[in-house]
Write a protein that holds these residues in place. Sequence first.
Motif, PDB file in Angstrom:
ATOM      1  N   LYS A 582     -38.358  25.827  -8.675  1.00  0.00           N
ATOM      2  CA  LYS A 582     -38.994  26.165  -9.954  1.00  0.00           C
ATOM      3  C   LYS A 582     -40.301  26.904  -9.734  1.00  0.00           C
ATOM      4  CE  LYS A 582     -36.982  22.216 -12.222  1.00  0.00           C
ATOM      5  NZ  LYS A 582     -37.158  20.809 -12.472  1.00  0.00           N
ATOM      6  N   PRO A 583     -40.252  28.120  -9.215  1.00  0.00           N
ATOM      7  CA  PRO A 583     -41.495  28.862  -9.018  1.00  0.00           C
ATOM      8  C   PRO A 583     -42.202  29.131 -10.352  1.00  0.00           C
ATOM      9  CG  PRO A 583     -39.585  30.277  -8.697  1.00  0.00           C
ATOM     10  CD  PRO A 583     -39.067  28.892  -8.846  1.00  0.00           C
ATOM     11  N   ARG A 584     -43.521  29.261 -10.283  1.00  0.00           N
ATOM     12  CA  ARG A 584     -44.306  29.447 -11.516  1.00  0.00           C
ATOM     13  C   ARG A 584     -43.869  30.722 -12.248  1.00  0.00           C
ATOM     14  NH1 ARG A 584     -49.748  30.989  -8.126  1.00  0.00           N
ATOM     15  NH2 ARG A 584     -49.155  33.139  -7.714  1.00  0.00           N
ATOM     16  N   ASN A 585     -44.011  30.678 -13.539  1.00  0.00           N
ATOM     17  CA  ASN A 585     -43.824  31.850 -14.427  1.00  0.00           C
ATOM     18  C   ASN A 585     -42.392  32.374 -14.543  1.00  0.00           C
ATOM     19  OD1 ASN A 585     -46.571  31.679 -14.403  1.00  0.00           O
ATOM     20  ND2 ASN A 585     -46.908  33.469 -13.131  1.00  0.00           N
ATOM     21  N   LEU A 586     -41.452  31.807 -13.809  1.00  0.00           N
ATOM     22  CA  LEU A 586     -40.112  32.386 -13.802  1.00  0.00           C
ATOM     23  C   LEU A 586     -39.096  31.470 -14.484  1.00  0.00           C
ATOM     24  CD1 LEU A 586     -40.021  33.784 -10.167  1.00  0.00           C
ATOM     25  CD2 LEU A 586     -40.438  35.043 -12.273  1.00  0.00           C
ATOM     26  N   ALA A 587     -37.933  32.005 -14.729  1.00  0.00           N
ATOM     27  CA  ALA A 587     -36.812  31.203 -15.227  1.00  0.00           C
ATOM     28  C   ALA A 587     -35.553  31.820 -14.664  1.00  0.00           C
ATOM     29  CB  ALA A 587     -36.767  31.220 -16.747  1.00  0.00           C
ATOM     30  N   LYS A 588     -34.499  31.040 -14.608  1.00  0.00           N
ATOM     31  CA  LYS A 588     -33.274  31.512 -13.967  1.00  0.00           C
ATOM     32  C   LYS A 588     -32.558  32.573 -14.796  1.00  0.00           C
ATOM     33  CE  LYS A 588     -29.870  31.040 -10.939  1.00  0.00           C
ATOM     34  NZ  LYS A 588     -30.187  31.651  -9.656  1.00  0.00           N
ATOM     35  N   SER A 589     -32.467  32.312 -16.072  1.00  0.00           N
ATOM     36  CA  SER A 589     -31.631  33.160 -16.899  1.00  0.00           C
ATOM     37  C   SER A 589     -32.549  33.926 -17.845  1.00  0.00           C
ATOM     38  CB  SER A 589     -30.675  32.235 -17.659  1.00  0.00           C
ATOM     39  OG  SER A 589     -29.880  32.956 -18.504  1.00  0.00           O
ATOM     40  N   VAL A 590     -32.655  35.246 -17.654  1.00  0.00           N
ATOM     41  CA  VAL A 590     -33.677  36.012 -18.383  1.00  0.00           C
ATOM     42  C   VAL A 590     -33.038  36.639 -19.615  1.00  0.00           C
ATOM     43  CG1 VAL A 590     -35.543  37.688 -18.153  1.00  0.00           C
ATOM     44  CG2 VAL A 590     -34.797  36.397 -16.169  1.00  0.00           C
ATOM     45  N   THR A 591     -33.027  35.858 -20.700  1.00  0.00           N
ATOM     46  CA  THR A 591     -32.284  36.280 -21.877  1.00  0.00           C
ATOM     47  C   THR A 591     -33.152  37.017 -22.906  1.00  0.00           C
ATOM     48  OG1 THR A 591     -32.600  34.090 -22.821  1.00  0.00           O
ATOM     49  CG2 THR A 591     -30.560  34.452 -21.636  1.00  0.00           C
TER      50      THR A 591
END
Length: 593
Positions: A582-591
């Motif tokens: 869970k790196p900062r500022n990111l998410a897996k699915s960029v919707t």
Amino acid sequence: MCGIVGFIGKNAKTQIIDCLKKLEYRGYDSSGLALINNKDKIEIIKETGFISNIENLSNNMFDDLEIGIGHTRWATTGKVTKENAHPHVSNNGRFAIVHNGIIENYEAIKSDLSHKGYTFSSETDSEVVAILLEENAKTAKSVIENIKLTTKILEGSFSLAILDTHSPDKIFATKKDMPLFVSAGADFASIASAVVGLPHDAIQYIMLENHDIAEISLNTIKVWQNEEMVDRRVQKITKDDLNHTMHNHKHYMIKEIFEEQVALEKTAEAFSSLKPSAKKEILDLFASHKRIHLVACGTAYHACLVGASLLESIGFDCSCHIASEFKYFPPNLNDKCLCIFVSQSGETADTIGCLKLVQEKGIKCLSITNVESSTIAHISDHLLMTKAGTEVAVASTKAYNCQCLIFYLLTQAISKNNQVISIKNLKIDKILQTINQISKLSQIIATFKKVFFIGRGLDSLTAKEGSLKLKEITYIPSESYPAGELKHGTLSLVDDESLSIVILTQKSTIHKTMNAVSEIKARGGFTLVVTPFDEIQPNHEIDYVFHLPILKNEQHYPLISIIPLQLFAYFTSIEKGINPDKPRNLAKSVTVE
Ligand code: F6R
């Protein structure tokens, strides 16, 4: 981004939290849930940080309640605060909503509703939905009509789960350009942004279409489209859809790297088991189109670069495009082009936008995705599936190798090359046996202020992916360059605080790549060479070496040379005390675009 769930049945709170945890990869800066209590009032719990925070806050509370919705957030509009966390509630407390997507005209709606006397307690775009529902309830004859009126006003994209205290045993749901799945079992009903977010007991689901409005109660799901009740295809949930455990691994990322061999085998198996008619259809596409555009984002874009290089080697004319650029600055597109879209999740908004644009122009497209229930899989003309299995860690690993593999398999099939790639001969197990060496090298990598990745030809493509992995989960500034390009500018950044990781798998490039190593060393930089060549050993110019297994076919190295780089990123992240999943500022699915 963001994940939404809804659940009706016993232990609703626990079920919602469990399902939210499975969607945490979609965003994890705050979370919340809303439950209808025994007096038909809405109870809300929300907090910033991981879902475990609302789990702790709600400990021993609301255990008897049987209906609720939940949300895990990746902030788009409004800072990461408790107030901005979902669910949002209407002023009169009648409606609670959770939202995934972006309401583009929320400012105009907010101003209009403010003039009517409504107040807002968050900075989000989403809150307007709850308040619009309250306003429209004044004229609508039913909740369904209200939802229709409300969503008609919204511009942008949304999937919504709605609680209405006047229908305390129901959850309502609707969507536009964001995924939403509904499932009912013997004693529960549920909704989720992804199939993986449905309860463990779910065995089947339906995928809602744009503008569907679903009324979900225990054991019954009704779906309306334009006032008409419609039947949506019921699909079976496979074991892979719900594979969401770490087994004995500390993080999903390392588990997923260790799954690469199996993922590649399954992908190869699925490709070779394609029905002859389906295979012919895809091969015909390549027979009738020599100009190919490959479109994707991030890691999937890097897989396209490998794919383009392979397809070019058998005579195609290829260009790779970053989806967010392609949509607004498209190349010259005509019916002589074939467009290939690559996406692990199949939900990336930038890539979906391009796919739709191309379809509107009547151009043939082929998609490569890992999620059969995804939007891209659903809307594509032609589809090839990677069989990487669920990928949870934000940093894509096994899906990347599988995407690359699809291009190898396609190239072999198109060129009628009978020498089908053998996954066993890639010797992935040999790399995984060197985990201690990789972990020690990562302790060294963690001491550098900047890390460059260089290589030539196919190796320059692996370098790009290695660099993205490292910066993404270690926060060490990193760039990648074709080795010969370094001296045209970036060499000025090389000093004794920098490490250059050199990928060197192609025999013909040894001499020239080693020139770049000399140039780096002459400027005081440190070097780590990743290579299968035995003759390359640490010396006065090479500080560290990682040896890859020797492969018979040099062209296959991209499938394995990335693995130590993924592992460097993983262990460096651990060394720096970061959660690699869970790196900062990111998410897996960029919707969102
Ligand atoms: C990086 C990573 C991202 C994704 C990108 C596209 O590790 O995972 O760069 O590759 O967001 O995602 P998909 O493949 O789901 O379209």
